[in-house]
Design a protein around this motif. Structure first.
Motif, mmCIF file in Angstrom:
data_model
loop_
_atom_site.group_PDB
_atom_site.id
_atom_site.type_symbol
_atom_site.label_atom_id
_atom_site.label_comp_id
_atom_site.label_asym_id
_atom_site.label_seq_id
_atom_site.Cartn_x
_atom_site.Cartn_y
_atom_site.Cartn_z
ATOM 1 N N ASP A 148 42.410 46.711 50.675
ATOM 2 C CA ASP A 148 43.844 46.792 50.404
ATOM 3 C C ASP A 148 44.580 45.793 51.292
ATOM 4 O O ASP A 148 44.433 45.801 52.518
ATOM 5 N N LYS A 149 45.395 44.928 50.682
ATOM 6 C CA LYS A 149 46.011 43.842 51.451
ATOM 7 C C LYS A 149 47.090 44.344 52.403
ATOM 8 O O LYS A 149 47.254 43.813 53.516
ATOM 9 N N ALA A 164 39.188 32.622 49.491
ATOM 10 C CA ALA A 164 39.975 33.860 49.531
ATOM 11 C C ALA A 164 40.712 33.998 48.217
ATOM 12 O O ALA A 164 40.913 33.025 47.480
ATOM 13 N N GLY A 165 41.131 35.216 47.892
ATOM 14 C CA GLY A 165 41.865 35.446 46.663
ATOM 15 C C GLY A 165 42.512 36.808 46.651
ATOM 16 O O GLY A 165 42.238 37.659 47.510
ATOM 17 N N GLU A 166 43.397 37.028 45.655
ATOM 18 C CA GLU A 166 44.083 38.301 45.528
ATOM 19 C C GLU A 166 43.723 38.947 44.198
ATOM 20 O O GLU A 166 43.437 38.268 43.207
ATOM 21 N N LEU A 167 43.747 40.300 44.192
ATOM 22 C CA LEU A 167 43.425 41.078 43.002
ATOM 23 C C LEU A 167 44.685 41.774 42.506
ATOM 24 O O LEU A 167 45.613 42.052 43.286
ATOM 25 N N PRO A 168 44.753 42.087 41.218
ATOM 26 C CA PRO A 168 45.985 42.644 40.646
ATOM 27 C C PRO A 168 46.351 44.031 41.149
ATOM 28 O O PRO A 168 47.494 44.462 41.017
ATOM 29 N N ASP A 169 45.411 44.763 41.741
ATOM 30 C CA ASP A 169 45.696 46.134 42.179
ATOM 31 C C ASP A 169 46.159 46.227 43.631
ATOM 32 O O ASP A 169 46.107 47.286 44.250
ATOM 33 N N GLY A 170 46.614 45.119 44.220
ATOM 34 C CA GLY A 170 47.090 45.126 45.597
ATOM 35 C C GLY A 170 46.013 44.860 46.627
ATOM 36 O O GLY A 170 46.289 44.844 47.832
ATOM 37 N N ARG A 171 44.806 44.644 46.159
ATOM 38 C CA ARG A 171 43.731 44.303 47.087
ATOM 39 C C ARG A 171 43.574 42.777 47.183
ATOM 40 O O ARG A 171 44.103 42.044 46.352
ATOM 41 N N HIS A 172 42.832 42.343 48.179
ATOM 42 C CA HIS A 172 42.514 40.916 48.304
ATOM 43 C C HIS A 172 41.106 40.790 48.852
ATOM 44 O O HIS A 172 40.488 41.769 49.304
ATOM 45 N N TRP A 173 40.599 39.562 48.811
ATOM 46 C CA TRP A 173 39.230 39.334 49.290
ATOM 47 C C TRP A 173 39.152 38.021 50.054
ATOM 48 O O TRP A 173 39.953 37.104 49.849
#
Length: 856
Positions: A148-149, A164-173
């Motif tokens: 979770d970002k 690095a990147g972001e996901l649509p559900d508020g998470r990132h990696w």
């Protein structure tokens, strides 16, 4: 259960791994209780055999296993996963789930406050995924972390950040790639929301390295000293050893919940917050020193531990003894080298000598272990550093550097042994170090006997040296060792220094011709980790104090003179201030204004722990009473001098040598003044006007050790000021824990319910319970056995929460051979209680069983 706990691993049984894992990809989906870990490994059979693949694992929920994309069903147990038949080369995919929030052992992946972090040394990686969790299996790691970002904006791991990147559900990696082969114990992951201090370092070859220190929110102003220390260490390692940092980024993360001081994970060091955070208001001079030292230690591991690592855990001193020596060299260059050396010797005499004399005695390279965590010891670390120091003495500065250069170039990227290190030193200098290697396999503290002889006719002065190492719990028979013995000969025309090389049980050395019998001072700089048996009268010791060139010899002579007086007082039941003892303090007080740091160390009485190591049997109460009585006598006899030297300075706090020396001397003086009831106004004023933690704590410690009536009120005020600061409250807990007062045990029990205290926080446990067990002599060794019972009761609770911390906390209960019969019986009863606990961890089982075996 007992058979499993008692199973030992032996160095003699070492075999190379049946399989290697050159590549490992890890994917983490972070969750407090259901973290998913996907481990994809490239596995290669090593050698011609058909043995199964056995992976280590603990407390893991296995959800999926594939070999080359095909699902398989391996055999599993509580501690491993077995694949009966596998190809010579294949890809293994393992999916597991773990529960970081409930991982109170603080090994593997766990929650520290609101952050995820890891601790994998020695064998914590197996609590993350199934793996060949041993240091001689080295892989290149690629790591992807998803979380979770908002809660975890920083996702960190070893190596360089590559994507690095972001996901649509508020998470990132974030994806990390470490280009260097490393063993699993050096893996690290951190996820959290921090304040960040950034800087950079330009290496000697012109490369730019980004430096980042992550601290809890609100603590950014306390990270500056750590950053400065890191840059000093990086520059020093280039200048001293030609070793340059090798990644694009170097990160440090400070966490509150940590079993150790710090961890050298490649490019991402995890630190106990106490070894990162400092400002004048909240940290002492000692804290500043320790931060600089530990920051340097973990950085130096980049080459001595990471780039060249251990083949197996029996070789732990290969990296730790060597790196402790390197950080000691660094600290000596950054501060007063004589005082730094005295600190190191105190650790050896108070703790390592005690370990040698107890049931956990072991060489710096142990022959066998039950639980590896138990061998992160003062023997492996500090005695290991002394062994490296002796090599440095024997080979000289340039010879040691040649050996280091060859060791690094020969073994870069390898997992090697202590023998490999000594061989490099030997080859680089064309010397024979076979005899010296005995230090790695022999336990115990050698006793060095010294006899001098002076021929009146010829003027020839000789010294006869004899070495003897008493039997230890693990080794009944000992051999002669190679000892470098540095000494000074004090004659009418000055002093003469030399180093003798003792290679036999007994040897005689000519020291030259002198008009009159000279004064001999032995073991300059503590040139070998030995106990000294050298019969000198008080006047001879006083001459060494006043006239020797080596600061360590002067300090050591002062401590010997005081120690003998204390033992004599304990045996005779009467403490007196002899003429020579009075002369010692008069002489030291005379030069104290010019040599403050050394004088402070010489004016301090030897600790009870040091005194206890000087006799086969001690009377705890008599020795404690003698020490307190002598302090009161000295407080009265030199009252004007203590007052004059403790005069306040109007300077604002700066951590620099001159001020540190002034504060240290002032603290010693306050320690004497607190033993006089007419000094309440002075002590109260010193506390009220203090603008820094060093001076504040000096007043509190003085009042605590003298059991002064002011202590209770000052401690209440201190708590009200600092009750929201976790690190500062550790100092408050430690003062209560070590307060030798009639109601100390009741106070201790009450404090375990304090709002700031938690059994899950190792720092709190060490501060309160550890201070009581290690330093509250009267309370811990009370004749009714209450202190022993209290610590045992607590250990039974703590062992279920954090076995590592419990195992370190039991140390004062193990070395009881020097105590009276009644106390030995009381301690044995409590150890038997522990052993009766069927769920006792391997960590405690090993120590308790060995202690009871030694006592039977």
């Amino acid at each position: 259960m007992s058979e499993s706990r008692a199973k030992a691993m032996r160095l003699a049984d070492y075999q190379q791994p049946d399989f290697l894992i050159p590549e490992l990809s890890l994917e983490f989906e972070l969750d407090d209780h259901q973290t998913q870990v996907i481990a994809t490994s490239k596995i290669v059979r090593q050698g011609d055999h058909d043995r199964p693949l056995v992976l280590h694992g603990e407390k893991l929920e296995l959800t999926e296993v594939q070999i080359n994309g095909q699902a398989v069903q391996p055999q599993g147990s509580d501690t491993d996963l077995t694949f009966a038949s596998v190809p010579d080369e294949f890809t293994l995919r393992i999916v597991t789930r773990i529960d970081p929030a409930n991982n109170t052992s603080l090994e593997g992946l766990y929650k520290s406050g609101q952050a995820f972090c890891t601790q994998c040394e020695a064998e914590g990686f197996r609590k993350i995924t199934y793996f060949l969790d041993r240091p001689d299996v080295m892989a290149r790691y690629q790591v992807k972390i998803t979380a979770d970002k908002a809660r975890y904006p920083y996702l960190l791991s070893n190596g360089n950040k590559v994507d690095a990147g972001e996901l649509p559900d508020g998470r990132h990696w974030v994806r990390w790639d470490d280009p260097f082969f490393k063993p699993s114990y050096l893996f690290a992951l951190v996820a959290g929301d921090f304040d960040l201090l950034e800087d950079e370092f330009i290496t000697q070859s012109g490369r730019k390295v980004a430096l980042q220190i992550f601290v809890d929110k609100g603590n950014l102003h306390r990270a500056g000293h750590a950053m400065r220390s890191l840059k000093k260490a990086m520059a020093w390692d280039e200048q001293k050893y030609g070793l340059e940092y090798d990644l694009d980024i170097y990160m440090i993360v400070a966490v509150d919940f940590f079993n150790m001081g710090a961890m050298e994970n490649k490019g991402l060091n995890l630190f106990n917050s106490k070894f990162v955070l400092a400002d004048a208001a909240a940290a002492t001079d000692e804290d500043y020193f320790n931060i600089e030292s530990v920051i340097a230690h973990e950085y130096f591991h980049n080459w001595t531990g990471n780039r060249v690592t251990c083949r197996d855990w029996f070789q732990l001193s290969l990296k730790e003894g060597l790196t402790v020596f390197r950080d000691q060299q660094f600290s000596a260059d950054m501060a007063d080298p004589a005082i730094v050396r005295i600190k190191q010797v105190k650790v050896m005499r108070e703790h390592q000598f005690a370990e040698d004399a107890g049931p956990m005695s072991h060489p710096i390279r142990p022959a066998e272990v039950m639980e590896m965590n138990n061998f992160y010891s003062v023997t492996v670390y500090d005695k290991g550093a002394e062994v490296i120091r002796m090599l440095h003495t024997l080979l000289g500065e340039q010879g040691f550097r040649r050996g280091m250069d060859l060791y690094i170039s020969r073994h870069d990227g390898q997992a090697v042994t202590c023998d490999d290190f000594v061989q490099a030193m030997q080859d680089a200098n064309n010397v024979n170090l076979e005899l010296f290697k005995r230090w790695y396999s022999q336990s115990g503290t050698p006793v060095l006997s010294v006899k001098e002889q002076y021929d009146q006719q010829s003027g020839q002065f000789t010294v006869a040296l004899h070495q003897h190492t008493p039997p230890t719990a693990d080794q009944p028979h000992k051999q002669a060792l190679h000892l470098p013995i540095a000494l000074e000969v004090l004659g009418t025309h000055g002093s003469k220094s030399q180093v003798l090389s003792l290679t036999k049980e007994s040897q005689t050395f000519p020291l030259g011709q002198f008009e009159t019998k000279p004064q001999l001072a032995v073991l300059a700089g503590f040139s070998a980790p030995v106990k000294l048996d050298f019969k000198q009268d008080e006047q001879g010791l006083l001459n060494t104090v006043l006239y020797a060139q080596d600061p360590f010899l002067r300090w050591d002579a002062s401590q010997q003179l005081i120690s003998e007086a204390l033992h004599r007082a304990a045996e005779q039941g009467q403490t007196v201030l002899s003429d020579n003892l009075q002369g010692l303090f008069e002489g030291v007080l005379e030069f104290a204004p010019e040599q403050r740091a050394l004088a402070a160390e010489m004016l301090e009485l030897p600790s009870f722990e040091t005194l206890a190591q000087q006799r086969q049997r001690i009377d705890v109460d008599a020795l404690l009473n003698a020490r307190n009585a002598l302090k009161r006598l000295l407080a009265d006899r030199f009252h004007p001098q203590w007052q004059a030297l403790s005069a306040s300075s109007s300077q604002s706090y700066i951590y620099e040598a001159d001020q540190v020396q002034k504060r240290r001397l002032r603290a010693v003086c306050l320690g004497y003044l607190a033993h006089r009831q007419d000094q309440s106004t002075l002590l109260q004023s010193a506390y009220t006007t203090s603008d820094n933690m060093t001076d504040t704590l000096a007043v509190l410690k003085a009042c605590q050790q003298a059991d002064h009536p002011l202590f209770s009120g000052l401690m209440q005020d201190f708590e009200s000021r600092w009750q929201a600061d976790s690190l500062v409250m550790d100092k408050w807990f430690a003062l209560h824990g070590s307060h030798q007062h009639k109601d100390s045990l009741a106070k201790l029990q009450l404090l375990t319910s304090h709002a700031m205290y938690s059994i899950n926080n190792p720092n709190k446990v060490r501060a309160l319970i550890g201070s009581f067990a290690f330093y509250n002599t009267a309370g811990f060794h009370a004749l009714d056995g209450g202190g022993y019972r209290f610590v045992t009761d607590y250990l039974l609770k703590l062992d279920a929460v954090n076995p590592q911390v419990a195992s370190r906390l039991i140390t004062p209960m193990l070395g009881f051979a020097h105590l009276d019969d009644r106390r030995q019986d009381l301690l044995t009863q409590q150890l038997a209680r522990l052993l009766d606990n069927k769920s006792l961890s391997r960590d405690l089982f090993e120590k308790v069983s060995k202690a009871l075996k030694l006592s039977s």
